[in-house]
Design a protein around this motif. Structure first.
Motif, PDB file in Angstrom:
ATOM      1  N   GLY A  12       0.813  -1.209   0.000  1.00  0.00           N
ATOM      2  CA  GLY A  12       0.000   0.000   0.000  1.00  0.00           C
ATOM      3  C   GLY A  12       0.845   1.257   0.000  1.00  0.00           C
ATOM      4  N   THR A  13       1.967   1.216   0.737  1.00  0.00           N
ATOM      5  CA  THR A  13       2.875   2.369   0.773  1.00  0.00           C
ATOM      6  C   THR A  13       3.591   2.532  -0.563  1.00  0.00           C
ATOM      7  OG1 THR A  13       3.179   2.139   3.158  1.00  0.00           O
ATOM      8  CG2 THR A  13       4.867   3.360   1.955  1.00  0.00           C
ATOM      9  N   GLY A  14       3.985   1.409  -1.174  1.00  0.00           N
ATOM     10  CA  GLY A  14       4.626   1.488  -2.483  1.00  0.00           C
ATOM     11  C   GLY A  14       3.723   2.134  -3.520  1.00  0.00           C
ATOM     12  N   LEU A  15       2.441   1.786  -3.494  1.00  0.00           N
ATOM     13  CA  LEU A  15       1.493   2.402  -4.422  1.00  0.00           C
ATOM     14  C   LEU A  15       1.339   3.888  -4.125  1.00  0.00           C
ATOM     15  CD1 LEU A  15      -0.554   2.112  -6.723  1.00  0.00           C
ATOM     16  CD2 LEU A  15      -2.278   1.527  -5.001  1.00  0.00           C
ATOM     17  N   ALA A  16       1.338   4.249  -2.838  1.00  0.00           N
ATOM     18  CA  ALA A  16       1.252   5.667  -2.472  1.00  0.00           C
ATOM     19  C   ALA A  16       2.454   6.437  -3.005  1.00  0.00           C
ATOM     20  CB  ALA A  16       1.157   5.806  -0.955  1.00  0.00           C
ATOM     21  N   VAL A  17       3.642   5.833  -2.932  1.00  0.00           N
ATOM     22  CA  VAL A  17       4.834   6.472  -3.493  1.00  0.00           C
ATOM     23  C   VAL A  17       4.657   6.667  -4.996  1.00  0.00           C
ATOM     24  CG1 VAL A  17       7.291   6.162  -3.978  1.00  0.00           C
ATOM     25  CG2 VAL A  17       6.385   5.599  -1.706  1.00  0.00           C
ATOM     26  N   GLU A  18       4.185   5.637  -5.668  1.00  0.00           N
ATOM     27  CA  GLU A  18       4.019   5.716  -7.131  1.00  0.00           C
ATOM     28  C   GLU A  18       3.017   6.792  -7.540  1.00  0.00           C
ATOM     29  OE1 GLU A  18       2.401   4.997 -11.026  1.00  0.00           O
ATOM     30  OE2 GLU A  18       1.302   4.472  -9.198  1.00  0.00           O
ATOM     31  N   ARG A  19       1.996   7.007  -6.689  1.00  0.00           N
ATOM     32  CA  ARG A  19       0.964   8.003  -7.001  1.00  0.00           C
ATOM     33  C   ARG A  19       1.301   9.384  -6.425  1.00  0.00           C
ATOM     34  NH1 ARG A  19      -3.748   5.143  -8.908  1.00  0.00           N
ATOM     35  NH2 ARG A  19      -2.790   3.406 -10.021  1.00  0.00           N
ATOM     36  N   GLY A  20       2.486   9.539  -5.855  1.00  0.00           N
ATOM     37  CA  GLY A  20       2.878  10.830  -5.303  1.00  0.00           C
ATOM     38  C   GLY A  20       2.154  11.204  -4.033  1.00  0.00           C
ATOM     39  N   ALA A  21       1.701  10.199  -3.266  1.00  0.00           N
ATOM     40  CA  ALA A  21       0.906  10.461  -2.067  1.00  0.00           C
ATOM     41  C   ALA A  21       1.580   9.961  -0.798  1.00  0.00           C
ATOM     42  CB  ALA A  21      -0.469   9.799  -2.210  1.00  0.00           C
ATOM     43  N   PHE A  22       2.837   9.569  -0.868  1.00  0.00           N
ATOM     44  CA  PHE A  22       3.512   8.991   0.296  1.00  0.00           C
ATOM     45  C   PHE A  22       3.536   9.970   1.464  1.00  0.00           C
ATOM     46  CE2 PHE A  22       7.633   8.567   2.602  1.00  0.00           C
ATOM     47  CZ  PHE A  22       7.343   7.382   3.259  1.00  0.00           C
ATOM     48  N   LEU A  78      -7.563  -6.668   1.126  1.00  0.00           N
ATOM     49  CA  LEU A  78      -8.286  -5.461   0.741  1.00  0.00           C
ATOM     50  C   LEU A  78      -8.176  -4.368   1.803  1.00  0.00           C
ATOM     51  CD1 LEU A  78     -11.544  -7.095  -0.693  1.00  0.00           C
ATOM     52  CD2 LEU A  78      -9.407  -6.574  -1.889  1.00  0.00           C
ATOM     53  N   VAL A  79      -8.392  -4.722   3.066  1.00  0.00           N
ATOM     54  CA  VAL A  79      -8.389  -3.721   4.128  1.00  0.00           C
ATOM     55  C   VAL A  79      -6.972  -3.222   4.408  1.00  0.00           C
ATOM     56  CG1 VAL A  79      -8.836  -3.334   6.580  1.00  0.00           C
ATOM     57  CG2 VAL A  79     -10.510  -4.551   5.189  1.00  0.00           C
ATOM     58  N   ALA A  80      -6.002  -4.129   4.519  1.00  0.00           N
ATOM     59  CA  ALA A  80      -4.646  -3.726   4.885  1.00  0.00           C
ATOM     60  C   ALA A  80      -3.991  -2.888   3.789  1.00  0.00           C
ATOM     61  CB  ALA A  80      -3.796  -4.952   5.194  1.00  0.00           C
ATOM     62  N   VAL A  81      -4.072  -3.340   2.544  1.00  0.00           N
ATOM     63  CA  VAL A  81      -3.458  -2.585   1.450  1.00  0.00           C
ATOM     64  C   VAL A  81      -4.251  -1.305   1.179  1.00  0.00           C
ATOM     65  CG1 VAL A  81      -2.768  -2.604  -0.974  1.00  0.00           C
ATOM     66  CG2 VAL A  81      -2.495  -4.668   0.419  1.00  0.00           C
ATOM     67  N   GLY A  82      -5.576  -1.460   1.058  1.00  0.00           N
ATOM     68  CA  GLY A  82      -6.404  -0.293   0.777  1.00  0.00           C
ATOM     69  C   GLY A  82      -6.357   0.727   1.897  1.00  0.00           C
ATOM     70  N   GLY A  83      -6.359   0.258   3.145  1.00  0.00           N
ATOM     71  CA  GLY A  83      -6.316   1.181   4.278  1.00  0.00           C
ATOM     72  C   GLY A  83      -4.992   1.916   4.371  1.00  0.00           C
ATOM     73  N   THR A  84      -3.891   1.202   4.112  1.00  0.00           N
ATOM     74  CA  THR A  84      -2.578   1.850   4.139  1.00  0.00           C
ATOM     75  C   THR A  84      -2.496   2.941   3.073  1.00  0.00           C
ATOM     76  OG1 THR A  84      -1.498  -0.159   4.949  1.00  0.00           O
ATOM     77  CG2 THR A  84      -0.098   1.477   3.870  1.00  0.00           C
ATOM     78  N   TYR A  85      -3.010   2.648   1.896  1.00  0.00           N
ATOM     79  CA  TYR A  85      -3.001   3.661   0.840  1.00  0.00           C
ATOM     80  C   TYR A  85      -3.909   4.831   1.215  1.00  0.00           C
ATOM     81  CZ  TYR A  85      -3.583   5.850  -3.724  1.00  0.00           C
ATOM     82  OH  TYR A  85      -3.616   6.758  -4.745  1.00  0.00           O
ATOM     83  N   PRO A 137      -9.036   2.180  -6.938  1.00  0.00           N
ATOM     84  CA  PRO A 137      -9.223   0.792  -7.367  1.00  0.00           C
ATOM     85  C   PRO A 137      -7.908   0.028  -7.481  1.00  0.00           C
ATOM     86  CG  PRO A 137     -10.608   2.260  -8.671  1.00  0.00           C
ATOM     87  CD  PRO A 137      -9.723   3.135  -7.834  1.00  0.00           C
ATOM     88  N   ALA A 138      -6.824   0.722  -7.855  1.00  0.00           N
ATOM     89  CA  ALA A 138      -5.525   0.057  -7.964  1.00  0.00           C
ATOM     90  C   ALA A 138      -5.075  -0.507  -6.622  1.00  0.00           C
ATOM     91  CB  ALA A 138      -4.482   1.036  -8.500  1.00  0.00           C
ATOM     92  N   ALA A 139      -5.428   0.169  -5.519  1.00  0.00           N
ATOM     93  CA  ALA A 139      -5.063  -0.326  -4.191  1.00  0.00           C
ATOM     94  C   ALA A 139      -5.838  -1.587  -3.851  1.00  0.00           C
ATOM     95  CB  ALA A 139      -5.312   0.760  -3.150  1.00  0.00           C
ATOM     96  N   LEU A 140      -7.102  -1.623  -4.215  1.00  0.00           N
ATOM     97  CA  LEU A 140      -7.897  -2.824  -3.952  1.00  0.00           C
ATOM     98  C   LEU A 140      -7.404  -3.998  -4.792  1.00  0.00           C
ATOM     99  CD1 LEU A 140     -11.475  -1.281  -3.743  1.00  0.00           C
ATOM    100  CD2 LEU A 140      -9.932  -1.911  -1.875  1.00  0.00           C
ATOM    101  N   LEU A 141      -6.984  -3.721  -6.032  1.00  0.00           N
ATOM    102  CA  LEU A 141      -6.438  -4.793  -6.864  1.00  0.00           C
ATOM    103  C   LEU A 141      -5.165  -5.354  -6.240  1.00  0.00           C
ATOM    104  CD1 LEU A 141      -6.549  -6.433  -9.491  1.00  0.00           C
ATOM    105  CD2 LEU A 141      -5.139  -4.653 -10.546  1.00  0.00           C
ATOM    106  N   ALA A 142      -4.285  -4.474  -5.757  1.00  0.00           N
ATOM    107  CA  ALA A 142      -3.083  -4.948  -5.066  1.00  0.00           C
ATOM    108  C   ALA A 142      -3.465  -5.748  -3.824  1.00  0.00           C
ATOM    109  CB  ALA A 142      -2.196  -3.769  -4.683  1.00  0.00           C
TER     110      ALA A 142
END
Length: 302
Positions: free
Chosen positions: A36-46, A163-170, A179-184
């Protein structure tokens, strides 16, 4: 020459508490937070502090859940001397039931502090996520109809570790749910559920004898093997879907490089069942989920 058996830790000692926390299960709590954090970095939201609070909260909820499971499995008779898996603290006398309940409350209480900070950062949806996660941790083996005893443990793990852990972290970093967070989360939920599948296949005889109707008990050995293979297939399909339809970086396909590591646990699960031999498969599946998470995270960051 046989190696000497290490002495058991003293009852009530720090070593006993560490054993009860089940350190080998903690990467399953860390992995989804990394993704979830990696996706946040990729989306510029870390956001560093929310990411760290999410990580600490996930670890504390995992430890609290492990403590609760140790207590309730002992009370319900699921943990006996015939278990093949790791030592359970209450069943083995290392901790008393009262001590384990106090430890459960302490772990969940500390997780609540993390949740309070994240609520201040990201709003009231965090309250719902935190309360649901802690309730599910207790109800997995506690209550009148424990999730793990009625065949709902697998969906519980998929939802809360995926879903909760990845989506919640993002969410606590980006302040939105993509939706990309839920897919991850689907990928991580599948792999971490696969760990539970191996565990339940190993314990299917003792669980059935104690009335613990896990999904493995309900499906039987053939159905459980099919579930394990399906979970692996879903996890490895996710990066392909992410790149094709969710604008994931092509570097996330690095996660596919871990596929050869799935072969050994898959062969062990599909072989004639030997509970003692499934312990290495359990560890191999846990390592696979952790390495997959690292590779997927690196793909997002890159």
């Amino acid at each position: 020459m046989a190696l000497p058996t290490p002495p058991a830790p003293a009852a009530g000692s720090l070593t006993s508490w560490v054993l009860a926390a089940r350190p080998k299960t903690l990467p399953a709590a860390i992995a989804p937070v990394l993704v979830g954090t990696g996706l946040a970095v990729e989306r510029g939201a870390f956001a560093l502090w929310p990411a760290l609070a999410a990580l600490l909260g996930a670890l504390l909820i995992q430890v609290g859940t492990n403590f609760a499971n140790d207590y309730f499995d002992f009370r319900k008779g699921a943990d006996t001397e015939t278990r093949v898996g790791p030592t359970r603290a209450v069943q083995s006398g290392l901790l008393t039931p009262r001590e384990m309940l106090a430890g459960t409350a302490a772990a969940f209480g500390a997780a609540t502090v993390c949740g309070a900070y994240l609520t201040a950062v990201a709003g009231w949806p965090v309250v719902a996520i935190g309360l649901a996660s802690m309730a599910a941790g207790v109800l997995y083996t506690g209550g009148p109809a424990p999730l793990g005893y009625v065949g709902l443990g697998d969906p519980f793990v998929f939802v809360f570790f995926g879903l909760v852990a990845v989506g919640g972290t993002y969410y606590v970093q980006a302040l939105e749910l993509a939706p990309a967070a839920l897919l991850a989360g689907v990928a991580m939920g599948s792999l971490i559920t696969a760990i539970l599948v191996v565990n339940n296949l190993r314990d299917v005889d003792t669980d059935a004898a104690s009335g613990k109707r896990t999904l493995a008990v309900r499906l039987g050995e053939r159905g459980t093997r099919a579930e394990f293979a399906l979970l692996l297939a879903v996890a490895y399909a996710v990066p392909l879907v992410g790149v094709a339809f969710f604008s994931w970086p092509r570097a996330t396909l690095l996660a596919l490089a871990t596929a050869p590591l799935a072969l050994a646990p898959l062969r062990a699960v599909c072989a004639p069942r030997d509970p003692a031999r499934l312990n290495p498969a359990l560890g191999a599946t846990a390592r696979l989920s952790a390495l997959f998470a690292v590779c997927l995270t690196l793909g997002f960051v890159a």
